[in-house]
Write a protein that holds these residues in place. Structure first.
Motif, PDB file in Angstrom:
ATOM      1  N   THR A 116      37.258  43.891 -42.222  1.00 27.12           N
ATOM      2  CA  THR A 116      36.787  43.628 -43.159  1.00 27.12           C
ATOM      3  C   THR A 116      37.181  41.923 -43.982  1.00 27.12           C
ATOM      4  O   THR A 116      36.031  41.146 -44.482  1.00 27.12           O
ATOM      5  CB  THR A 116      36.499  44.810 -44.648  1.00 27.12           C
ATOM      6  N   ARG A 175      36.026  38.288 -44.914  1.00 29.29           N
ATOM      7  CA  ARG A 175      35.809  37.974 -46.644  1.00 29.29           C
ATOM      8  C   ARG A 175      36.485  36.966 -46.436  1.00 29.29           C
ATOM      9  O   ARG A 175      35.837  35.830 -47.252  1.00 29.29           O
ATOM     10  CB  ARG A 175      35.924  38.774 -47.773  1.00 29.29           C
ATOM     11  N   ARG A 217      29.014  43.910 -47.754  1.00 26.73           N
ATOM     12  CA  ARG A 217      29.660  44.586 -46.011  1.00 26.73           C
ATOM     13  C   ARG A 217      29.675  43.752 -45.129  1.00 26.73           C
ATOM     14  O   ARG A 217      31.244  43.500 -44.872  1.00 26.73           O
ATOM     15  CB  ARG A 217      29.069  45.735 -45.660  1.00 26.73           C
ATOM     16  N   SER A 248      35.252  44.704 -50.173  1.00 27.80           N
ATOM     17  CA  SER A 248      35.359  46.370 -48.975  1.00 27.80           C
ATOM     18  C   SER A 248      34.252  47.598 -50.088  1.00 27.80           C
ATOM     19  O   SER A 248      33.537  46.893 -50.975  1.00 27.80           O
ATOM     20  CB  SER A 248      36.361  46.156 -49.324  1.00 27.80           C
ATOM     21  N   ARG A 249      34.732  48.576 -49.819  1.00 28.77           N
ATOM     22  CA  ARG A 249      33.797  49.783 -49.513  1.00 28.77           C
ATOM     23  C   ARG A 249      33.476  50.841 -51.455  1.00 28.77           C
ATOM     24  O   ARG A 249      33.917  50.860 -52.334  1.00 28.77           O
ATOM     25  CB  ARG A 249      34.326  51.676 -48.614  1.00 28.77           C
ATOM     26  N   LEU A 297      32.043  48.208 -54.054  1.00 32.83           N
ATOM     27  CA  LEU A 297      30.722  48.187 -54.000  1.00 32.83           C
ATOM     28  C   LEU A 297      30.975  49.457 -54.270  1.00 32.83           C
ATOM     29  O   LEU A 297      30.027  49.796 -55.591  1.00 32.83           O
ATOM     30  CB  LEU A 297      30.320  48.903 -52.272  1.00 32.83           C
ATOM     31  N   THR A 354      28.277  53.368 -49.954  1.00 32.26           N
ATOM     32  CA  THR A 354      29.262  52.536 -48.835  1.00 32.26           C
ATOM     33  C   THR A 354      28.515  53.160 -47.486  1.00 32.26           C
ATOM     34  O   THR A 354      29.390  52.454 -46.216  1.00 32.26           O
ATOM     35  CB  THR A 354      30.655  53.403 -48.772  1.00 32.26           C
ATOM     36  N   ASP A 409      24.681  49.760 -43.052  1.00 31.08           N
ATOM     37  CA  ASP A 409      25.542  49.555 -41.846  1.00 31.08           C
ATOM     38  C   ASP A 409      25.712  47.581 -41.973  1.00 31.08           C
ATOM     39  O   ASP A 409      24.582  47.215 -42.172  1.00 31.08           O
ATOM     40  CB  ASP A 409      25.441  49.385 -40.368  1.00 31.08           C
ATOM     41  N   PRO A 410      26.897  46.841 -41.601  1.00 32.08           N
ATOM     42  CA  PRO A 410      26.597  45.547 -41.939  1.00 32.08           C
ATOM     43  C   PRO A 410      25.616  44.939 -41.136  1.00 32.08           C
ATOM     44  O   PRO A 410      25.401  43.651 -40.818  1.00 32.08           O
ATOM     45  CB  PRO A 410      27.901  44.738 -42.353  1.00 32.08           C
TER      46      PRO A 410
END
Lengths: 219, 371
Positions: A79, A83, B284, B289-290, B293, B359, B362-363
């Protein structure tokens, strides 16, 4: 930044429905060059983007971004990699409905954990570079398909990624707009010196790319 | 904050609607809380004003003790001899009377021995005097028009009592309190209309014995020896007519509102999360990050819940002001703050029910391969 894929195999489905998308795929991509990923639907263009972009782990093989093998990273590390080092330009722009064009770029900064106010001037400049100086305060529903794609491109490049992944950028725009976007992708890739992979069916985009990789589904 | 505020701005109609719902729930909880406190005060404020730690009742009186219990002088004397305890007889009965100016009143007659600790302090006029009958009235009766110097005639008996003083705004069983010497109280409690009975010939009983017990005083042993049942003041309040029932009713309403609030907020944020699932997947995909969000979703919830709750509190206060003295409504700052904090907390708890969904998008769905 360089990107190299070595013996990458991706399969889809489970059990008896399990089918390979690509098998032991190997390629190396250099900065400042645009590579068009070409092939019919289902050939694995978008899957290759997902693997290169740390959204999908291959079944086997290595995906190395500079010195980092993405396949060995944990989910949180992937992740962070997305970014910090990868820019995405999705089909139809895929912008956040609540934000203006300028704010779309600032959202990338927000996601990266940085402030937004001090980046405003840079966001405006980035939008001016893609020809949207008069659309700074427009929301996605006030922009044309081509303008949305320009905003998406500016957002993808806003944090200076080494890898730009573009998925069917001209699928929802007319010919004139498609040609302009194809040219813009080339220009921006050169300007940012990033590795750019474009999944596309569009002959105009394919023609402007530096390299072309044909992907065909396994028989 | 960046995304939270901009999404609220873009979907202001939906958030305004949700804020209104939270506001109405908070206002309703506040109003019910105001009535709970107000009704409670109206029922037991005279007992709360009593500077006692316990009251001893006759053993046989299991409920509604002030009406059913009678303790005799020997019992009071026995309590006065117990170490670590200050005791004074207390009589309570509800009656009605009429002033010399024709004003009809209900009053909770509290019979006390002048000079003992249950005797009320006065804020106007003079206190009770053992040498002569007199009446110290609640401020509520003064508000109703009874004045110091008036004479109140107890309707049933024709007993004439001069009003000598005014004490605080206290009442018992929704009736304003009036304090009088215990002998006078006995005339009201035991007197028979039409019969001329001197106080000496009436029973020398009281409803109970008010106690000021020091820690360590053996009340159980005294109860055993004197045949009484001693209750702490928290339980004595339940002896007031209707107090327990009112509390249960009002508290039940509040509990249901506290259950409804998180479900309403949770349902809103569940729908809101489903609606923006593609945008969450996009965030995402570009590296959110979770935690990020979650934090901006919780911030959105906090803004709408806190704003709605504060507005609801203001509405409850406004309702209280509008009602004025017409109904028993009391919403002190402490009660209001605690009530609103509880509404805000349960509202945010409702949001937590939906956080997992924030969360889960799905990206990978952002790419053509997954469409």
């Amino acid at each position: 930044m360089t990107l190299s894929l070595s013996d990458v195999t991706v399969t889809r489905g489970h059990g008896r429905t399990r089918t390979p998308v690509f098998h032991e795929f190997t390629a190396r991509f250099e900065p400042g060059r645009v590579t068009a990923l070409v092939g019919p639907s289902g050939s694995g263009k978008s899957t290759l983007l997902a693997v290169a972009g740390a959204l999908l782990l291959p079944d086997s093989g290595a995906v190395v971004l500079d010195d980092t093998d993405i396949t060995g990273l944990r989910e949180a590390e992937r992740t962070r990699l997305r970014r910090e080092r990868i820019g995405y330009m999705f089909q139809s722009g895929n912008l956040l409905g609540a934000l203006t064009a300028t704010e779309q770029l600032l959202a990338a900064s927000y996601v990266a954990g940085g402030g937004t106010r001090r980046h405003r001037a840079r966001a405006v400049a980035a939008l001016e570079e893609v020809g949207l100086a008069d659309r700074l305060k427009h929301r996605p529903d006030q922009l044309s398909g081509g303008e949305r794609q320009r905003v998406a491109l500016a957002r993808a490049l806003f944090l200076g990624p080494g890898l730009l992944l573009v998925d069917e950028p001209t699928a929802a725009v007319d010919r004139t707009q498609a040609d302009a976007i194809a040219k813009l992708i080339i220009d921006r890739t050169r300007a940012h010196d990033c590795v750019t992979l474009v999944a596309t069916h569009d002959p105009a985009v394919i023609a402007t790319a530096d390299t072309r990789i044909d992907l065909n589904p396994e028989p | 904050m960046f995304l939270a505020l901009r999404e609220i701005r873009a979907a202001r109609g939906r958030f305004l609607l949700m804020g209104l719902v939270v506001m109405l729930v908070a206002a309703l909880v506040g109003i019910v809380s105001g009535f709970t406190t107000g009704l409670g005060n109206d029922t037991v404020s005279a007992l709360r004003a009593l500077p006692a730690t316990h009251v001893a009742f006759a053993t046989g009186a299991k409920s509604d003790q002030f009406n059913r219990s009678l303790v005799d002088e020997a019992t009071v004397a026995g309590w006065r001899q117990r170490p670590g305890v200050e005791a004074a007889p207390l009589g309570v009965t509800i009656t009605r009377g009429t002033t010399g100016r024709g004003l009809e009143i209900d009053m909770a007659a509290f019979g006390v021995e002048p000079g003992t600790f249950p005797a009320p302090a006065v804020r106007r006029g003079t206190g009770l005097d053992a040498a002569r009958p007199g009446l110290v009235i609640s401020g509520k009766l003064a508000d109703d028009g009874v004045r110091v110097g008036d004479t109140v005639t107890v309707d049933r008996l024709g007993l004439r009592l001069p009003v000598t003083g005014v004490t605080g705004d206290v009442s018992y069983g929704h009736v304003p309190a009036a304090y009088l010497p215990l002998d006078t109280w006995r005339e009201i409690r035991f007197g028979v209309p039409g019969a001329r009975t001197t106080p000496e010939r009436l029973p020398r009983d009281a409803s109970g014995v008010a106690l000021r017990a020091r820690s360590g005083a053996d009340l159980a042993a005294a109860d055993h020896a004197l045949g009484t049942l001693t209750l702490p003041m928290s339980k004595v309040l339940e002896a007031a007519p209707g107090y327990k029932g009112e509390r249960v009713t009002m508290t039940s309403i509040q509990v249901f509102l506290y259950l409804i609030a998180p479900l309403l907020v949770g349902a809103f944020f569940a729908v809101w999360t489903v609606q923006r699932a593609p945008e969450l997947a996009l965030l995402r995909a570009i590296g959110a990050s979770r935690r990020r969000l979650l934090s901006y979703t919780v911030l959105q919830a906090a803004l709408v819940v806190v704003a709605g709750t504060v507005a609801g509190g203001a509405l409850a206060l406004g309702t209280g002001l509008l009602l004025g003295a017409a109904v028993p409504f009391s919403l002190p700052a402490g009660t209001l703050t605690a009530t609103l904090a509880a509404v805000a907390l349960v509202g945010l708890a409702g949001t937590c029910l939906t956080l997992r969904r924030v969360t889960t998008p799905d990206p990978l769905t952002m790419l053509g391969a997954a469409r």
